[in-house]
Design a protein around this motif. Sequence first.
Motif, PDB file in Angstrom:
ATOM      1  N   ILE A 185       0.408  -2.180  -7.081  1.00 18.29           N
ATOM      2  CA  ILE A 185       1.199  -1.164  -6.359  1.00 18.29           C
ATOM      3  C   ILE A 185       0.752  -1.061  -4.899  1.00 18.29           C
ATOM      4  N   THR A 186      -0.531  -1.282  -4.650  1.00 13.78           N
ATOM      5  CA  THR A 186      -1.011  -1.265  -3.256  1.00 13.78           C
ATOM      6  C   THR A 186      -0.327  -2.373  -2.462  1.00 13.78           C
ATOM      7  N   GLN A 187      -0.316  -3.558  -3.028  1.00 14.75           N
ATOM      8  CA  GLN A 187       0.304  -4.709  -2.357  1.00 14.75           C
ATOM      9  C   GLN A 187       1.807  -4.484  -2.178  1.00 14.75           C
ATOM     10  N   GLN A 188       2.436  -3.948  -3.226  1.00 11.42           N
ATOM     11  CA  GLN A 188       3.886  -3.708  -3.178  1.00 11.42           C
ATOM     12  C   GLN A 188       4.237  -2.691  -2.087  1.00 11.42           C
ATOM     13  N   LEU A 189       3.483  -1.609  -2.029  1.00  8.06           N
ATOM     14  CA  LEU A 189       3.762  -0.571  -1.024  1.00  8.06           C
ATOM     15  C   LEU A 189       3.550  -1.117   0.381  1.00  8.06           C
ATOM     16  N   PHE A 190       2.534  -1.932   0.543  1.00  4.53           N
ATOM     17  CA  PHE A 190       2.285  -2.505   1.873  1.00  4.53           C
ATOM     18  C   PHE A 190       3.423  -3.445   2.275  1.00  4.53           C
ATOM     19  N   GLU A 191       3.816  -4.314   1.354  1.00  2.78           N
ATOM     20  CA  GLU A 191       4.887  -5.278   1.665  1.00  2.78           C
ATOM     21  C   GLU A 191       6.218  -4.570   1.936  1.00  2.78           C
ATOM     22  N   SER A 192       6.464  -3.488   1.222  1.00  7.84           N
ATOM     23  CA  SER A 192       7.739  -2.772   1.390  1.00  7.84           C
ATOM     24  C   SER A 192       7.811  -1.996   2.698  1.00  7.84           C
ATOM     25  N   HIS A 193       6.674  -1.493   3.156  1.00  6.36           N
ATOM     26  CA  HIS A 193       6.716  -0.541   4.279  1.00  6.36           C
ATOM     27  C   HIS A 193       6.083  -1.023   5.585  1.00  6.36           C
ATOM     28  N   ALA A 194       5.213  -2.020   5.509  1.00  8.36           N
ATOM     29  CA  ALA A 194       4.451  -2.389   6.715  1.00  8.36           C
ATOM     30  C   ALA A 194       5.363  -2.728   7.891  1.00  8.36           C
ATOM     31  N   GLY A 195       6.497  -3.376   7.596  1.00  9.95           N
ATOM     32  CA  GLY A 195       7.431  -3.746   8.668  1.00  9.95           C
ATOM     33  C   GLY A 195       7.980  -2.535   9.401  1.00  9.95           C
ATOM     34  N   ASP A 196       8.157  -1.434   8.682  1.00  5.51           N
ATOM     35  CA  ASP A 196       8.695  -0.209   9.305  1.00  5.51           C
ATOM     36  C   ASP A 196       7.611   0.615  10.001  1.00  5.51           C
ATOM     37  N   TRP A 197       6.388   0.453   9.569  1.00  4.99           N
ATOM     38  CA  TRP A 197       5.324   1.305  10.118  1.00  4.99           C
ATOM     39  C   TRP A 197       5.016   0.999  11.584  1.00  4.99           C
ATOM     40  N   GLY A 198       5.094  -0.260  11.947  1.00  7.84           N
ATOM     41  CA  GLY A 198       4.767  -0.624  13.328  1.00  7.84           C
ATOM     42  C   GLY A 198       3.284  -0.927  13.493  1.00  7.84           C
ATOM     43  N   GLU A 199       2.986  -1.588  14.609  1.00  3.79           N
ATOM     44  CA  GLU A 199       1.631  -2.109  14.827  1.00  3.79           C
ATOM     45  C   GLU A 199       0.574  -0.999  14.916  1.00  3.79           C
ATOM     46  N   ASP A 200       0.906   0.081  15.617  1.00  2.00           N
ATOM     47  CA  ASP A 200      -0.082   1.165  15.788  1.00  2.00           C
ATOM     48  C   ASP A 200      -0.477   1.760  14.448  1.00  2.00           C
ATOM     49  N   THR A 201       0.535   1.989  13.602  1.00  6.33           N
ATOM     50  CA  THR A 201       0.246   2.587  12.292  1.00  6.33           C
ATOM     51  C   THR A 201      -0.580   1.633  11.437  1.00  6.33           C
ATOM     52  N   VAL A 202      -0.196   0.355  11.452  1.00  9.34           N
ATOM     53  CA  VAL A 202      -0.953  -0.626  10.656  1.00  9.34           C
ATOM     54  C   VAL A 202      -2.407  -0.699  11.149  1.00  9.34           C
ATOM     55  N   ASN A 203      -2.587  -0.686  12.459  1.00 13.45           N
ATOM     56  CA  ASN A 203      -3.956  -0.694  12.997  1.00 13.45           C
ATOM     57  C   ASN A 203      -4.710   0.571  12.590  1.00 13.45           C
ATOM     58  N   GLY A 204      -4.011   1.705  12.607  1.00 13.63           N
ATOM     59  CA  GLY A 204      -4.621   2.975  12.186  1.00 13.63           C
ATOM     60  C   GLY A 204      -5.019   2.920  10.718  1.00 13.63           C
ATOM     61  N   ILE A 205      -4.162   2.314   9.895  1.00 14.42           N
ATOM     62  CA  ILE A 205      -4.456   2.150   8.465  1.00 14.42           C
ATOM     63  C   ILE A 205      -5.702   1.292   8.284  1.00 14.42           C
ATOM     64  N   ARG A 206      -5.796   0.240   9.047  1.00 15.44           N
ATOM     65  CA  ARG A 206      -6.967  -0.648   8.930  1.00 15.44           C
ATOM     66  C   ARG A 206      -8.249   0.074   9.325  1.00 15.44           C
ATOM     67  N   ARG A 207      -8.179   0.883  10.378  1.00 16.63           N
ATOM     68  CA  ARG A 207      -9.364   1.660  10.777  1.00 16.63           C
ATOM     69  C   ARG A 207      -9.737   2.654   9.676  1.00 16.63           C
ATOM     70  N   TYR A 208      -8.708   3.307   9.145  1.00 16.80           N
ATOM     71  CA  TYR A 208      -8.931   4.303   8.090  1.00 16.80           C
ATOM     72  C   TYR A 208      -9.612   3.654   6.884  1.00 16.80           C
ATOM     73  N   LEU A 209      -9.093   2.487   6.456  1.00 19.42           N
ATOM     74  CA  LEU A 209      -9.669   1.828   5.282  1.00 19.42           C
ATOM     75  C   LEU A 209     -11.107   1.372   5.553  1.00 19.42           C
ATOM     76  N   GLY A 210     -11.355   0.908   6.778  1.00 18.22           N
ATOM     77  CA  GLY A 210     -12.726   0.533   7.148  1.00 18.22           C
ATOM     78  C   GLY A 210     -13.663   1.731   7.026  1.00 18.22           C
TER      79      GLY A 210
END
Lengths: 286, 90
Positions: A197-222
């Motif tokens: 489900i983690t992979q599915q949610l990422f694949e479904s939404h990452a395109g809409d989130w935009g680069e800033d959000t994806v970078n923010g997600i990566r910082r958060y997970l780190g």
Amino acid sequence: MDNVVTLSQKLSKASVKRYSNPYLEFDWPEVLSEDSWWFSPELSSLCGTAVYDVLPAEQQQRLAFWELVNFFSLNIHGEKALLQGLAKRLYSRWPTEISEYLHHFLGEENKHMTLFGTFCMRYANKVYPSKAYSLNENHIQSVEDFLFFARVVIFEEFVDYYNLYMAKDERLHPLCRAINQYHHNDESRHLAFGRKITQQLFESHAGDWGEDTVNGIRRYLGDYIQATWKEYYNPWVYKDAGFNDFYKTYLTAWRHESQKQLRQKISSHCFSFFVTSGILAEEPVV
Amino acid sequence: MNVLSKEQAIKNKLSAWVAEQSSGYHADSVPFDLRIIEQRIITSVQIMELILFLEHLRGEPINPLQIKPGAFSTIDAIYQHFFVEDHAYA
């Protein structure tokens, strides 16, 4: 979500087939033998440090007992957050088959907490408090859902390494091995679901989130990965194990090279998933 | 040690700790009223580390569930919450 639905159906069947009753399965001794190992020495948060090497065997065993109490305590805190998040997502945005599996997931996690809590309260008379502290970050729903399941995968990947290792460790007390084995039996299904489900949610939404959000997600997970690991190093464990300067012992343990290597090794399976699925750009250094 | 010097000593230790966590500050250069969370000088992961440091200074455990909002906003606030006010944090 089709592939998550298919997996949910399969996992629900497996959960029904392996339904268990921990209240009947476990014998709880009145007192524990003090000369037993309760935590694999190689997994100790002090393993590899000069402090640990000079400890007499009986003090290593005493430390092992309190490390197990801390491990069970951090499991309780992780699973409390898990129960809240799973309950929140029952019958919400996704197909019913997913909710059906979430019921099993919830029930199984609750049983794990019962075991951990029983052990801690019966033999240590306490559960160590978590030091995690949230600064109230708000995310849109799709990000919140994704982060919830990503946290589940990280938390469970780490604990499962310990569970599997200790379940197989013949030096450990049978009760310790049995609880770890019991937890691992359910976690393999939870991890399969969590990863999917983690992979599915990422694949479904990452395109809409935009680069800033994806970078923010990566910082958060780190940050979350760091915070998760910090819970394994608890100054109050060292105090209970008889160390005088327990805060200094904590700093020594966390910063020691052999512990960094241990964390990296235990994390590698988890990190591989996050990198190969494109969620993280590179493996974090822990 | 009088009350003022105890306060000063603790705030100095907190200031040194904050400086150690973040680049851009020396040990004695973090203003006690600097908004350390708002200005992202301290992150949520570092809050966890800060709680352990506060436990070390206080000599007793802190239960994060009982920490009030705003407790970490500045060094002044940290001192007030964890060393002055009579909260049952443990």
